[in-house]
Write a protein that holds these residues in place. Sequence first.
Motif, short mmCIF file in Angstrom:
data_model
loop_
_atom_site.label_atom_id
_atom_site.label_comp_id
_atom_site.label_asym_id
_atom_site.label_seq_id
_atom_site.Cartn_x
_atom_site.Cartn_y
_atom_site.Cartn_z
N ARG A 1 0.85 -1.21 0.00
CA ARG A 1 0.00 0.00 0.00
C ARG A 1 0.88 1.25 0.00
NH1 ARG A 1 -4.47 0.24 4.31
NH2 ARG A 1 -5.01 2.10 3.13
N HIS A 2 1.97 1.16 0.72
CA HIS A 2 2.91 2.28 0.76
C HIS A 2 3.52 2.51 -0.63
CE1 HIS A 2 7.12 3.81 1.70
NE2 HIS A 2 6.32 4.81 2.04
N LYS A 3 3.88 1.40 -1.29
CA LYS A 3 4.47 1.48 -2.63
C LYS A 3 3.49 2.11 -3.62
CE LYS A 3 7.51 -2.03 -4.63
NZ LYS A 3 7.66 -3.47 -4.65
N ALA B 1 13.24 3.26 0.54
CA ALA B 1 11.79 3.12 0.45
C ALA B 1 11.01 4.35 0.90
CB ALA B 1 11.34 1.92 1.28
N ARG B 2 11.60 5.16 1.79
CA ARG B 2 10.86 6.35 2.26
C ARG B 2 11.53 7.65 1.89
NH1 ARG B 2 6.23 5.52 5.09
NH2 ARG B 2 6.14 3.42 5.95
N ARG B 3 12.38 7.61 0.87
CA ARG B 3 13.04 8.86 0.48
C ARG B 3 12.00 9.97 0.31
NH1 ARG B 3 16.53 10.96 -4.68
NH2 ARG B 3 17.35 12.69 -3.50
N CYS B 4 12.38 11.16 0.75
CA CYS B 4 11.45 12.30 0.72
C CYS B 4 10.74 12.41 -0.64
CB CYS B 4 12.23 13.57 1.00
SG CYS B 4 11.22 15.04 0.90
N ILE B 5 9.44 12.50 -0.58
CA ILE B 5 8.64 12.60 -1.81
C ILE B 5 8.76 14.00 -2.44
CG2 ILE B 5 6.20 12.79 -2.54
CD1 ILE B 5 5.71 10.22 -0.99
C1 HEM Z 1 14.22 20.99 2.83
C2 HEM Z 1 13.05 20.38 2.89
C3 HEM Z 1 12.84 18.93 3.23
C4 HEM Z 1 13.66 18.06 3.91
C5 HEM Z 1 15.04 18.34 4.52
C6 HEM Z 1 12.97 16.77 3.94
C7 HEM Z 1 13.50 15.62 4.51
C8 HEM Z 1 12.85 14.40 4.56
C9 HEM Z 1 13.40 13.19 5.15
C10 HEM Z 1 14.77 13.06 5.80
C11 HEM Z 1 12.47 12.21 5.03
C12 HEM Z 1 12.60 10.77 5.54
C13 HEM Z 1 13.33 9.90 4.52
C14 HEM Z 1 13.72 8.53 4.98
O1 HEM Z 1 13.25 8.01 6.01
O2 HEM Z 1 14.56 7.89 4.27
C15 HEM Z 1 11.31 12.78 4.35
C16 HEM Z 1 10.15 12.10 4.05
C17 HEM Z 1 9.06 12.67 3.45
N1 HEM Z 1 8.98 13.97 2.92
FE1 HEM Z 1 10.40 15.39 3.02
N2 HEM Z 1 11.77 16.89 3.31
C18 HEM Z 1 11.65 18.19 2.85
C19 HEM Z 1 10.60 18.73 2.11
C20 HEM Z 1 9.48 18.03 1.73
C21 HEM Z 1 8.42 18.54 0.87
C22 HEM Z 1 8.42 19.93 0.20
C23 HEM Z 1 7.45 17.58 0.80
C24 HEM Z 1 6.13 17.58 0.06
C25 HEM Z 1 5.59 18.57 -0.56
C26 HEM Z 1 7.91 16.44 1.58
C27 HEM Z 1 7.23 15.25 1.74
C28 HEM Z 1 7.72 14.12 2.39
C29 HEM Z 1 6.94 12.89 2.57
C30 HEM Z 1 5.49 12.67 2.13
C31 HEM Z 1 7.78 11.98 3.23
C32 HEM Z 1 7.42 10.56 3.67
C33 HEM Z 1 7.70 9.56 2.56
C34 HEM Z 1 7.24 8.15 2.88
O3 HEM Z 1 6.80 7.89 4.00
O4 HEM Z 1 7.32 7.30 1.97
N3 HEM Z 1 9.15 16.75 2.12
N4 HEM Z 1 11.58 14.12 4.06
#
Ligand code: HEM
Length: 461
Positions: free
Chosen positions: A94-96, A392-396
């Motif tokens: 579901r996550h994928k 798998a959870r790289r920032c979207i």
């Molecule tokens: C400088 C700004 C940002 C930083 C430093 C950042 C950093 C991160 C990091 C470190 C993770 C976790 C990755 C992992 O566990 O490997 C993450 C996940 C996530 N980020 Fe970002 N983020 C930023 C901006 C954004 C923006 C602009 C959005 C959306 C509009 C966003 C949406 C998400 C989402 C939805 C996840 C979860 C992904 C998942 O669970 O599969 N982030 N972010």
Amino acid sequence: MQLPNFLKTPMFQQRYEWITKPLDFMEKAVKQYPDIFTSQILGANKPIIFANHPQAIQEILTNDRKKFTAPGEANKTLQPLVGDYSVMLLDGDRHKRERKLLMPQFHGERMQTYGNLICTITEKVFSQLPQDTIFTARNVTSEISLSVMLEAVFGLYEGERYQQIKYLIIEMLDLFRSPLAFAFLLFPILQKDLGNLSPWGHYLRQREQLDRLLYTEINERRSQSDITNRVDILSLLMSAKDEHGNSLTDKELRDELMTLLIAGYETTATAMAWGLYWIYQKPQVREKLLEELDSMGENPDPISVSRLPYLTAVCNETLRIYPVALATFVREVQEPVELLGYQIEPKSEIWGCIYLLHHREDLYPDSKQFKPERFLERQFSPYEFMPFGGGARRCIGYALAEFEMKLVIAKVVSGYNLALADNQPEKAQRRGVTLAPATGVKMKMQGIRPPQKSVVSAVGK
Ligand code: HEM
């Protein structure tokens, strides 16, 4: 359970230091155990392994759908904000599926549209700052970042609903900013509705109001015939279908909107405030950056700006030195694995520690110094530089965040004369789960910077 390099400091001290002074806590631990250590910051029954060696990070993030998983359960403290259907809380297939629906919305030609939007919003916000006054950079970048979110992600423009949604979001997120208030999310026992005057009761009422507005917007959007011509992320998500032809329900749409907002608004605002701080703290960096920006002439195309090498290096160095997120989300071990010579058993929980990785002297000599040139001199692998996590959870939203950061910085630095209002070095401080400038970066607006004669840039040569 066998765990590598267990920290000997008492558990309560570890937790206290992690909450109040996270950088001191990690730097003390890494002096003792340079590549990997186990902490008890989340309690006696939940040891967390901090890994910062690139080889360990690569092993974890390239296998985090098999030997390791990235469990959504570990993020369940965010449930009251983002809801049950948030991508952050989902696991496995579901996550994928959810990532497949979300990811394309942040790439490709729509970036051009978002680029113009980001530049217009930046101009509007900065041109309203009165001359010779002091402002807090973080407040101004928050205003820009929230407007970008509402317009690019929600597809909302000026109007009553836009203003109401903006107001409610600011109010709701304010509630969780102090460590004490954040405790409401950490301890579900505190989540009692004792009426509008109680903090949780007040939060629930605001959330209901916001949900009503979001569902009204979704319903109206469904009845519009031009939805396929719209380029905002909500409209694109409403038309997106998975491989079985299913689209997202209203509840799923609402939860993903909240997720993108919670994950993307404050993080990007903080990164931009840090960027401005370093540029105005280091005159040589500013000069070199201006030389590159001026070489683009007036009103350059946003995509070309985002490809400028020195601007990219400045933004990377900003995200390296104080990464907004200190660590990745939790990864859980599924089968016995070996990491850096340590046997690690199933169920162990690991964080890829972004801050410690970014301060490894073997990768980044003089790591406490702000030196964008290091990104021009060397190409770092995704396991050496990872402000947005990986696997798998790289920032979207990483592409949108990087793009926004570059365009806002380029627009502000080339279009205005600014200075830091305070000579003291800015300290990094925990703000919820992020690392933010302690004072928010106080700056002085000194007026418009007139367009410069185009010069050929020597940067990067
Ligand atoms: C400088 C700004 C940002 C930083 C430093 C950042 C950093 C991160 C990091 C470190 C993770 C976790 C990755 C992992 O566990 O490997 C993450 C996940 C996530 N980020 Fe970002 N983020 C930023 C901006 C954004 C923006 C602009 C959005 C959306 C509009 C966003 C949406 C998400 C989402 C939805 C996840 C979860 C992904 C998942 O669970 O599969 N982030 N972010």
